[in-house]
Design an enzyme around this catalytic site. Structure first.
Site, PDB file in Angstrom:
ATOM      1  N   CYS A   1     -10.023  -9.036   0.674  1.00 30.41           N
ATOM      2  CA  CYS A   1      -9.904 -10.483   0.883  1.00 30.41           C
ATOM      3  C   CYS A   1     -10.835 -10.981   1.967  1.00 30.41           C
ATOM      4  O   CYS A   1     -11.150 -12.161   2.040  1.00 30.41           O
ATOM      5  CB  CYS A   1      -8.487 -10.841   1.287  1.00 30.41           C
TER       6      CYS A   1
ATOM      7  N   GLN B   1       0.810  -1.227   0.000  1.00 25.23           N
ATOM      8  CA  GLN B   1       0.000   0.000   0.000  1.00 25.23           C
ATOM      9  C   GLN B   1       0.839   1.272   0.000  1.00 25.23           C
ATOM     10  O   GLN B   1       0.273   2.368   0.054  1.00 25.23           O
ATOM     11  CB  GLN B   1      -0.974  -0.006   1.198  1.00 25.23           C
TER      12      GLN B   1
HETATM   13  N1  PLP Z   1      -0.515  -6.868   1.354  1.00 29.76           N
HETATM   14  C1  PLP Z   1      -1.344  -5.826   1.459  1.00 29.76           C
HETATM   15  C2  PLP Z   1      -1.058  -4.771   2.475  1.00 29.76           C
HETATM   16  C3  PLP Z   1      -2.454  -5.718   0.619  1.00 29.76           C
HETATM   17  O1  PLP Z   1      -3.266  -4.670   0.745  1.00 29.76           O
HETATM   18  C4  PLP Z   1      -2.690  -6.738  -0.320  1.00 29.76           C
HETATM   19  C5  PLP Z   1      -3.895  -6.713  -1.167  1.00 29.76           C
HETATM   20  O2  PLP Z   1      -4.956  -6.264  -0.764  1.00 29.76           O
HETATM   21  C6  PLP Z   1      -1.782  -7.808  -0.406  1.00 29.76           C
HETATM   22  C7  PLP Z   1      -0.704  -7.848   0.455  1.00 29.76           C
HETATM   23  C8  PLP Z   1      -1.951  -8.914  -1.405  1.00 29.76           C
HETATM   24  O3  PLP Z   1      -1.661  -8.455  -2.695  1.00 29.76           O
HETATM   25  P1  PLP Z   1      -2.009  -9.368  -3.962  1.00 29.76           P
HETATM   26  O4  PLP Z   1      -3.438  -9.070  -4.295  1.00 29.76           O
HETATM   27  O5  PLP Z   1      -1.058  -8.885  -5.034  1.00 29.76           O
HETATM   28  O6  PLP Z   1      -1.780 -10.757  -3.590  1.00 29.76           O
END
Ligand code: PLP
Length: 380
Positions: A324, A180
């Protein structure tokens, strides 16, 4: 009308990235492992992605591995380091507000004999550097902390914590989930002396399905995927060259416009804060000093999902927390100590370079209308 205000979940791919993806799929479609010219063209695209990311992060390009997501980067960093250093300590320090790809990776290690220590935010909503210093000890082999929290926008105190820990525990591995913050806010991995850093493409106007992992020279990692040995053996599988091409363009766009985009997010954030200040029982959960590209709010008396769908009926898209979590009550907001009624009614509003002040005004009007309607119905 569509007003998309869920840019922490994902962003619309920028036109430059779309064009680059199409070109890579239709012209430069070789397999980067092939020895002929088509292979070399594809390999050059991957090299350019690494060079561009290296320019933003202030590191050598050959220290960057192209992955399929930040989830994979986080897993590779945490599980790969644990496997590579079996004789190091057995304690991992992380925070209680990490993304599930960090939390669940460390939980997996906990099932295999690791001891996990979670640093919590204090009651003022901020993390205090001393709490990290207290949590790490001689048995700690890894610290994993995020750069910017994805649900409320807190900027974690990595600038203070990392140099302090580095000095006290020179062997400690330090990983940062920079999803982020990457390409939005300045960060130099060399100056910070980070060991591992994860990033994702689709939060910065690149396509979904591509991420990267920085791993400092001299730090060992064991792969978590086995196969043909691509990406220096760290990530087998034919690379998604077209997504890497898109990522390069998106990173360029963000780098060239970094200050302008930040000012733009600040302007939208300030407008929304201003509007909310005048609203009945709508509270801001994000700290004043948080990252400007998102604002977490609670509309007391109106469950997140109800308001989310009401806004959707008006063509406005926001989130009820991290994408998620799919509507589950936020563990992160719980960790921040928010009362139940605020967690139940929380909404995350996150901005892109394309949002306008008019978007914010329309959202504000819809929030007032939605709050009045549902509170009247339920007597809340
Ligand atoms: N880390 C953070 C802080 C995130 O906000 C996200 C996605 O929402 C992820 C990891 C995971 O990213 P990716 O969608 O590329 O797996």
């Amino acid at each position: 009308m569509e007003i998309y205000l869920d840019n922490c979940a994902t962003t619309r791919v920028c036109d430059e990235a779309v064009q680059a993806c199409i070109k890579a799929m239709t012209l430069d479609y070789g397999n980067p492992s092939s020895l002929h010219k088509k292979g070399m063209e594809a390999e050059e695209i991957l090299r350019e992605t690494r060079r561009t990311a290296a320019g933003i992060l202030g590191c050598d390009a050959n220290l960057l591995t192209i992955t399929g997501s930040a989830t994979e980067s986080n897993n590779l960093a945490i599980l790969g380091a644990a496997a590579a250093y079996p004789r190091a300590g057995k304690t991992i320090v992380t925070t209680s507000v990490e993304h599930a790809s960090v939390t669940n990776a460390v939980r997996h290690l906990a099932e295999n004999g690791y001891n996990i220590r979670f640093v919590n935010p204090r009651s003022d909503g901020n993390f205090h550097p001393q709490d990290f210093l207290d949590a790490v000890d001689e048995d700690t082999f890894l610290l994993s902390m995020m750069m910017v929290n994805n649900e409320i926008g807190t900027i974690l105190p990595w600038q203070t914590v990392i140099p302090a820990l580095r000095k006290k525990y020179p062997k400690l591995l330090i990983h940062m989930d920079a999803v982020q913050g990457f390409a939005k806010y300045p960060l130099n991995v060399k100056r910070l002396d980070l060991d591992l850093l994860s990033l994702s493409g689709h939060k910065i106007y690149a396509p979904k399905g591509v991420g990267m992992l920085y791993c400092k020279k001299g730090i060992r990692l064991k792969p978590i995927v086995f196969g043909g040995g691509q990406e220096n053996g760290l990530r087998s599988g034919t690379q998604a060259v077209q997504l890497a091409a898109g990522l390069t363009e998106a990173m360029r766009l963000c780098q060239q416009n970094r200050a302008a985009f930040e000012t733009h997010y600040q302007m939208l954030n300030a407008r929304l804060r201003d509007k909310i200040a005048g609203m009945d029982r709508i509270f801001i959960n994000s700290p004043e000093n948080g990252a400007p590209h998102l604002l977490n709010i609670s509309v007391i008396g109106v469950p997140s999902e109800i308001m989310l769908h009401f806004l959707e009926s008006k063509g406005i898209f926001v989130s009820s927390g991290s994408a998620c979590s799919k509507g589950a009550k936020s563990e992160v907001l719980k960790a921040y100590g928010f009362p139940e009624e605020r967690i139940r009614s929380a909404l995350r509003i996150s901005f892109s370079k394309d949002n306008t002040l008019e978007d914010i005004d329309l959202l504000s009007e819809a929030l007032i209308e939605g709050a009045a309607r549902f509170r009247r119905m339920t007597g809340a």
